[in-house]
Design a protein around this motif. Sequence first.
Motif, PDB file in Angstrom:
ATOM      1  N   GLN A  79       9.033  79.588 -19.939  1.00 61.31           N
ATOM      2  CA  GLN A  79       8.662  79.706 -18.527  1.00 61.31           C
ATOM      3  C   GLN A  79       7.384  80.511 -18.357  1.00 61.31           C
ATOM      4  OE1 GLN A  79      10.233  78.027 -16.055  1.00 61.31           O
ATOM      5  NE2 GLN A  79       8.458  78.669 -14.831  1.00 61.31           N
ATOM      6  N   GLY A  80       7.173  81.488 -19.249  1.00 62.73           N
ATOM      7  CA  GLY A  80       5.934  82.262 -19.193  1.00 62.73           C
ATOM      8  C   GLY A  80       4.705  81.386 -19.351  1.00 62.73           C
ATOM      9  N   LEU A  81       4.785  80.410 -20.242  1.00 61.39           N
ATOM     10  CA  LEU A  81       3.672  79.477 -20.417  1.00 61.39           C
ATOM     11  C   LEU A  81       3.481  78.613 -19.168  1.00 61.39           C
ATOM     12  CD1 LEU A  81       4.410  78.386 -24.103  1.00 61.39           C
ATOM     13  CD2 LEU A  81       2.502  79.814 -23.329  1.00 61.39           C
ATOM     14  N   ARG A  82       4.574  78.153 -18.594  1.00 65.75           N
ATOM     15  CA  ARG A  82       4.468  77.338 -17.382  1.00 65.75           C
ATOM     16  C   ARG A  82       3.925  78.170 -16.216  1.00 65.75           C
ATOM     17  NH1 ARG A  82       6.804  72.821 -19.172  1.00 65.75           N
ATOM     18  NH2 ARG A  82       8.777  72.896 -20.316  1.00 65.75           N
ATOM     19  N   LEU A  87      -1.275  80.063 -12.464  1.00 64.81           N
ATOM     20  CA  LEU A  87      -2.140  81.173 -12.074  1.00 64.81           C
ATOM     21  C   LEU A  87      -3.601  80.733 -11.998  1.00 64.81           C
ATOM     22  CD1 LEU A  87      -0.605  84.010 -14.276  1.00 64.81           C
ATOM     23  CD2 LEU A  87      -0.345  83.711 -11.812  1.00 64.81           C
ATOM     24  N   PRO A  88      -4.410  81.405 -11.179  1.00 65.08           N
ATOM     25  CA  PRO A  88      -5.839  81.074 -11.105  1.00 65.08           C
ATOM     26  C   PRO A  88      -6.529  81.278 -12.451  1.00 65.08           C
ATOM     27  CG  PRO A  88      -5.187  82.484  -9.265  1.00 65.08           C
ATOM     28  CD  PRO A  88      -4.026  82.466 -10.227  1.00 65.08           C
ATOM     29  N   ASP A  89      -7.494  80.456 -12.716  1.00 65.05           N
ATOM     30  CA  ASP A  89      -8.306  80.569 -13.928  1.00 65.05           C
ATOM     31  C   ASP A  89      -9.433  81.568 -13.663  1.00 65.05           C
ATOM     32  OD1 ASP A  89      -9.875  80.282 -16.161  1.00 65.05           O
ATOM     33  OD2 ASP A  89     -10.029  78.100 -16.048  1.00 65.05           O
ATOM     34  N   PRO A  90      -9.508  82.656 -14.438  1.00 67.19           N
ATOM     35  CA  PRO A  90     -10.554  83.638 -14.163  1.00 67.19           C
ATOM     36  C   PRO A  90     -11.942  83.214 -14.625  1.00 67.19           C
ATOM     37  CG  PRO A  90      -9.338  84.292 -16.104  1.00 67.19           C
ATOM     38  CD  PRO A  90      -8.648  83.066 -15.566  1.00 67.19           C
ATOM     39  N   VAL A  91     -12.008  82.266 -15.569  1.00 67.74           N
ATOM     40  CA  VAL A  91     -13.310  81.892 -16.155  1.00 67.74           C
ATOM     41  C   VAL A  91     -14.168  81.216 -15.088  1.00 67.74           C
ATOM     42  CG1 VAL A  91     -14.470  80.530 -17.921  1.00 67.74           C
ATOM     43  CG2 VAL A  91     -12.291  81.656 -18.444  1.00 67.74           C
ATOM     44  N   GLY A  92     -15.359  81.731 -14.931  1.00 65.99           N
ATOM     45  CA  GLY A  92     -16.281  81.194 -13.942  1.00 65.99           C
ATOM     46  C   GLY A  92     -16.229  81.900 -12.604  1.00 65.99           C
ATOM     47  N   ASP A  93     -15.245  82.788 -12.405  1.00 71.26           N
ATOM     48  CA  ASP A  93     -15.190  83.552 -11.151  1.00 71.26           C
ATOM     49  C   ASP A  93     -16.459  84.384 -10.989  1.00 71.26           C
ATOM     50  OD1 ASP A  93     -12.747  82.579 -10.457  1.00 71.26           O
ATOM     51  OD2 ASP A  93     -11.630  84.409 -10.882  1.00 71.26           O
ATOM     52  N   VAL A  94     -16.979  84.414  -9.789  1.00 74.32           N
ATOM     53  CA  VAL A  94     -18.152  85.240  -9.497  1.00 74.32           C
ATOM     54  C   VAL A  94     -17.665  86.630  -9.106  1.00 74.32           C
ATOM     55  CG1 VAL A  94     -20.156  85.554  -8.004  1.00 74.32           C
ATOM     56  CG2 VAL A  94     -19.533  83.253  -8.805  1.00 74.32           C
ATOM     57  N   ALA A 364       9.522 105.190  -7.412  1.00 80.54           N
ATOM     58  CA  ALA A 364       9.756 103.866  -7.979  1.00 80.54           C
ATOM     59  C   ALA A 364       9.889 103.995  -9.495  1.00 80.54           C
ATOM     60  CB  ALA A 364       8.626 102.904  -7.625  1.00 80.54           C
ATOM     61  N   SER A 365      10.626 103.067 -10.098  1.00 76.05           N
ATOM     62  CA  SER A 365      10.873 103.103 -11.534  1.00 76.05           C
ATOM     63  C   SER A 365       9.643 102.702 -12.327  1.00 76.05           C
ATOM     64  CB  SER A 365      12.026 102.151 -11.883  1.00 76.05           C
ATOM     65  OG  SER A 365      12.143 101.978 -13.274  1.00 76.05           O
ATOM     66  N   SER A 366       9.423 103.380 -13.439  1.00 71.52           N
ATOM     67  CA  SER A 366       8.312 103.030 -14.328  1.00 71.52           C
ATOM     68  C   SER A 366       8.475 101.647 -14.941  1.00 71.52           C
ATOM     69  CB  SER A 366       8.176 104.071 -15.452  1.00 71.52           C
ATOM     70  OG  SER A 366       9.378 104.165 -16.195  1.00 71.52           O
ATOM     71  N   ARG A 367       9.668 101.071 -14.861  1.00 69.60           N
ATOM     72  CA  ARG A 367       9.871  99.725 -15.389  1.00 69.60           C
ATOM     73  C   ARG A 367       9.087  98.675 -14.610  1.00 69.60           C
ATOM     74  NH1 ARG A 367      10.622  97.272 -18.540  1.00 69.60           N
ATOM     75  NH2 ARG A 367      12.572  96.106 -18.445  1.00 69.60           N
ATOM     76  N   PHE A 368       8.546  99.046 -13.441  1.00 67.01           N
ATOM     77  CA  PHE A 368       7.715  98.123 -12.679  1.00 67.01           C
ATOM     78  C   PHE A 368       6.312  97.968 -13.275  1.00 67.01           C
ATOM     79  CE2 PHE A 368      10.666  99.073  -9.094  1.00 67.01           C
ATOM     80  CZ  PHE A 368      11.042  97.774  -8.838  1.00 67.01           C
ATOM     81  N   VAL A 369       5.925  98.859 -14.186  1.00 68.79           N
ATOM     82  CA  VAL A 369       4.576  98.802 -14.748  1.00 68.79           C
ATOM     83  C   VAL A 369       4.554  97.727 -15.821  1.00 68.79           C
ATOM     84  CG1 VAL A 369       2.702 100.097 -15.812  1.00 68.79           C
ATOM     85  CG2 VAL A 369       4.259 101.236 -14.213  1.00 68.79           C
ATOM     86  N   ASP A 370       4.298  96.515 -15.376  1.00 63.35           N
ATOM     87  CA  ASP A 370       4.420  95.326 -16.211  1.00 63.35           C
ATOM     88  C   ASP A 370       3.628  94.213 -15.540  1.00 63.35           C
ATOM     89  OD1 ASP A 370       6.213  92.605 -16.284  1.00 63.35           O
ATOM     90  OD2 ASP A 370       6.171  93.590 -18.242  1.00 63.35           O
ATOM     91  N   GLY A 371       2.915  93.439 -16.336  1.00 72.21           N
ATOM     92  CA  GLY A 371       2.093  92.385 -15.767  1.00 72.21           C
ATOM     93  C   GLY A 371       2.876  91.402 -14.933  1.00 72.21           C
ATOM     94  N   GLY A 372       4.079  91.032 -15.404  1.00 65.24           N
ATOM     95  CA  GLY A 372       4.897  90.106 -14.642  1.00 65.24           C
ATOM     96  C   GLY A 372       5.315  90.684 -13.308  1.00 65.24           C
ATOM     97  N   GLU A 373       5.735  91.950 -13.301  1.00 63.89           N
ATOM     98  CA  GLU A 373       6.149  92.601 -12.063  1.00 63.89           C
ATOM     99  C   GLU A 373       4.974  92.767 -11.102  1.00 63.89           C
ATOM    100  OE1 GLU A 373       9.196  93.381 -11.087  1.00 63.89           O
ATOM    101  OE2 GLU A 373      10.089  92.649 -12.949  1.00 63.89           O
ATOM    102  N   PHE A 374       3.771  92.932 -11.643  1.00 58.69           N
ATOM    103  CA  PHE A 374       2.577  93.069 -10.814  1.00 58.69           C
ATOM    104  C   PHE A 374       2.106  91.723 -10.265  1.00 58.69           C
ATOM    105  CE2 PHE A 374       0.415  97.285 -12.254  1.00 58.69           C
ATOM    106  CZ  PHE A 374       1.599  97.974 -12.036  1.00 58.69           C
ATOM    107  N   GLY A 375       2.701  90.636 -10.736  1.00 60.31           N
ATOM    108  CA  GLY A 375       2.276  89.322 -10.292  1.00 60.31           C
ATOM    109  C   GLY A 375       1.160  88.727 -11.124  1.00 60.31           C
ATOM    110  N   MET A 393      -2.605  94.194 -18.633  1.00 61.90           N
ATOM    111  CA  MET A 393      -3.744  93.313 -18.857  1.00 61.90           C
ATOM    112  C   MET A 393      -3.322  91.863 -18.648  1.00 61.90           C
ATOM    113  SD  MET A 393      -5.342  95.091 -22.243  1.00 61.90           S
ATOM    114  CE  MET A 393      -6.512  93.747 -22.453  1.00 61.90           C
ATOM    115  N   GLY A 394      -3.759  91.297 -17.542  1.00 61.04           N
ATOM    116  CA  GLY A 394      -3.515  89.894 -17.268  1.00 61.04           C
ATOM    117  C   GLY A 394      -4.727  89.058 -17.627  1.00 61.04           C
ATOM    118  N   LEU A 395      -4.873  87.923 -16.983  1.00 62.90           N
ATOM    119  CA  LEU A 395      -5.952  86.996 -17.315  1.00 62.90           C
ATOM    120  C   LEU A 395      -7.347  87.571 -17.077  1.00 62.90           C
ATOM    121  CD1 LEU A 395      -4.327  83.728 -15.973  1.00 62.90           C
ATOM    122  CD2 LEU A 395      -4.784  84.285 -18.366  1.00 62.90           C
ATOM    123  N   PRO A 396      -7.640  88.200 -15.937  1.00 60.14           N
ATOM    124  CA  PRO A 396      -9.008  88.705 -15.729  1.00 60.14           C
ATOM    125  C   PRO A 396      -9.418  89.722 -16.786  1.00 60.14           C
ATOM    126  CG  PRO A 396      -7.823  88.654 -13.647  1.00 60.14           C
ATOM    127  CD  PRO A 396      -6.814  88.380 -14.729  1.00 60.14           C
TER     128      PRO A 396
END
Length: 413
Positions: A79-82, A87-94, A364-375, A393-396
């Motif tokens: 599901q992570g791959l799907r 998600l938006p593609d960061p490549v080419g973003d101005v 708030a719990s430190s368990r929220f510090v996660d790329g998935g939880e951050f969206g 560290m996400g896509l950007p």
Amino acid sequence: MEFVDQAVAARAAAIELAALTRATKDAALGHMADALAAAEPQLLEANAVDVEAARAAGTDESIVDRLALNPARIAGMVQGLRDLAALPDPVGDVVRGWRLDNGARVTQVRVPLGVVGIIYEARPNVTADAAGICLKSGNAALLRGSSSALNTNRVTIAALRRGLETAGIAPDAIHLVEGGREITGDMMRARGLVDVLIPRGGAGLIRAVVEGSTVPVIETGTGNCHIFVDASADLDKAIAILLNAKVQRPSVCNAAETLLVHRDIAPEFLPRALAALAEAGVTVHGDDATRSYSDAVVAATETEYDEEYLSLDLAARVVDSLDEALDHIRRHTTGHSETIITRDAGSADQFVAGIDAAAVLVNASSRFVDGGEFGFGAEIGISTQKLHARGPMGLPEMTSTKYVIEGDGQVRA
């Protein structure tokens, strides 16, 4: 294939990846997910071999937990791959743009890093996450997993490469780097072939890569995460947050490792908190003040306040003030995630301003510090350094930038 050959092939694939459209990359992620899902029986069989070998070698159960796969965890990898495809593609973003006085247009745009080497320990889910994030951000991936997960990683990488072939993309965009410790050294010295290294694992691995690499490194640090219960804290919320941060998954870097309690609230808070922790199976290692509230608390040595237990263990200390809590955290933090529980806005503001960490949490719990939880979708890791990227560290964060100057014959005076 030898490592140098893998790196050369990955660099050639990275050139192809940098030019791919979002639609092509998203379709490839779908094919990778399909191939990984189809490989579930082989994955479970290979992982059972790795887990059995780890237990036979006396590996700590917290590490075995990171290593182990089950159908639910495999489904999460798929599901992570799907999710990445959505998600938006960061490549080419101005990032920004402006026009010079002479009429030339300047834009700063996001571009892939190139060839990304990732060195990690006993986390087979990282293999799929890292491959997917690198592909979506236009990077080729050289994945150096630990020997303890070798069988699992071989099956995972083979499936992901089949998915790339189905999508018509060079499978050399993803490589599993195998071999002894000398291969890790080769990756660390592969300047010109590898653009950046990202270590994920224990303090020893991270320190070795940071100190020994000639390739630029993004440091994903260990997590000696603190919770400070201020004098004004809501006790029910404090206990709920403490239990979630420590118990929900103790073997990960955003789990709480140290509890600091304001002396004014200790007589009311600690008996309840220590009983709840004991019921959850947590062993508390405390100072004399903490031990006075429960015979179950074992004496903490000073070095334990620097520990990342990654287990159902927790260091605890009673402090006289918010300033003393801040001083303790500054001396022992790894710069990952630090939490205050308080109903005083002034205390919260002082804590946020006084803490130097990738993430600071208020009530708030430190368990929220996660790329998935951050969206962010699947994350490559949590950076505790200050250059290039900090925090999840996400896509950007897997891109760099370049400046594009468009003119009409302008020359510099």
